[in-house]
Motif scaffolding. Structure first.
Motif, PDB file in Angstrom:
ATOM      1  N   SER A  63       0.915  -1.193  -0.103  1.00  0.00           N
ATOM      2  CA  SER A  63       0.038  -0.001   0.063  1.00  0.00           C
ATOM      3  C   SER A  63       0.946   1.325   0.093  1.00  0.00           C
ATOM      4  N   LYS A  64       0.174   2.301  -0.098  1.00  0.00           N
ATOM      5  CA  LYS A  64       1.054   3.835  -0.040  1.00  0.00           C
ATOM      6  C   LYS A  64       1.560   3.740   1.176  1.00  0.00           C
ATOM      7  N   GLY A 138      -3.131   3.109  -3.282  1.00  0.00           N
ATOM      8  CA  GLY A 138      -4.179   3.483  -2.600  1.00  0.00           C
ATOM      9  C   GLY A 138      -5.392   3.859  -2.985  1.00  0.00           C
ATOM     10  N   ASN A 195      -7.684   1.471   2.848  1.00  0.00           N
ATOM     11  CA  ASN A 195      -7.375   2.109   1.739  1.00  0.00           C
ATOM     12  C   ASN A 195      -7.293   1.332   0.519  1.00  0.00           C
TER      13      ASN A 195
END
Ligand code: IPE
Ligand code: IPE
Ligand code: MG
Length: 251
Positions: A63-64, A138, A195
């Motif tokens: 993920s980001k 994201g 997210n």
């Protein structure tokens, strides 16, 4: 596959692959050993998806927010990913699996990204199963990027603001040419979406299991699909309406 109705398979399954660190900790190993074991589950789940005949499988791998992890762990993850791309390449091609990327390229080591791009290019013509790897992804970023592109097109005179609808917004997302996920699986018991595919999971069925990702293999995956088939998806309607529709399908 035992106990699965081939007529009612989800078209698109998305998985939040969580719990590698806890799996390693339980065995007094370092986190990277957990990610290595997790890569085996990725392989197993892709193989099962292909065998069952799913069309789309989206796997959340980085993920980001994961950039906040220790530098060493991040580096090990990219090395592991590179090894994965190399070792899986022949299998993807043999099984005619299309590989795609969801997320941004910036930040991913360039040499790793180049090998990944080559795999994406060389499998682009396959249509049996599409595997989307969500890497440096994201959900909020994806929606913000879509809004930005639309705004730029408005500025360029190609679009008018009143043309914006949920369908139009969806067409600016990375999943534009895919059905929304029918089923989202999260391993290791956390009840949150972190997210992931915020827009696309509006009506997805959620399946959360305590099984840690490295222990999630074919049997666990098939169990999640069975549970999906036991659910009634109502999309805002009543149960009675749905039974009537089943008797006389809307034309
Ligand atoms: C998921 O496992 C893999 C990634 C997010 C890269 P974690 O590394 O998050 O494992 P836990 O949550 O610490 O157990
Ligand atoms: C979600 O796992 C991201 C991936 C599986 C790639 P995390 O372990 O990063 O999620 P949080 O931080 O516990 O919500
Ligand atoms: Mg985690």
């Amino acid at each position: 596959m035992e106990g699965l109705d081939p007529e009612r398979l989800p078209r698109h399954v998305a998985i939040i692959m969580d719990g590698n660190g806890r799996w390693a900790k339980k065995r007094l190993l370092n986190r990277v050993a957990g990610h290595e074991a997790g890569a085996e589950s990725v392989r197993a789940v892709i193989e099962t998806a292909r065998k069952i005949g799913l069309s789309y499988l989206t796997l959340y791998a980085f993920s980001k927010e994961n950039w906040q992890r220790p530098e060493k762990e991040i580096q090990a993850l990219w090395q592991l990913f590179r090894r994965f791309v190399r070792s899986e390449r022949p299998r993807m091609i043999e099984n005619e699996i299309r590989v795609r990327h969801m997320g941004d390229s910036d930040g991913i080591p360039q040499d790793v990204y180049a090998e990944f791009q080559a795999l994406i290019r060389d499998t682009a013509h396959f249509d049996k199963l599409t595997v989307n790897l969500a890497l440096n992804y994201g959900g909020r970023h994806e929606i913000a990027q879509a809004a930005r592109r639309f705004a730029e097109e408005v500025r360029a005179g190609l679009r008018a603001p009143e043309e914006m609808t949920p369908e139009v917004l969806g067409s600016y997302l990375m999943t534009a040419d895919m059905p929304d996920p029918d089923l989202v699986i999260r391993t290791s018991g956390e009840c949150r979406v972190s997210n992931f595919l915020l827009w696309q999971i509006a009506y997805a069925e959620l399946y959360i299991t305590d099984t840690l990702w490295p222990d999630f293999r074919e049997a666990e995956f098939v169990e999640a699909l069975r549970e999906y088939q036991r659910r009634e998806r109502r999309f805002g309607k009543t149960s009675e309406q749905l039974s009537e529709e089943r008797l006389a399908p809307p034309v």
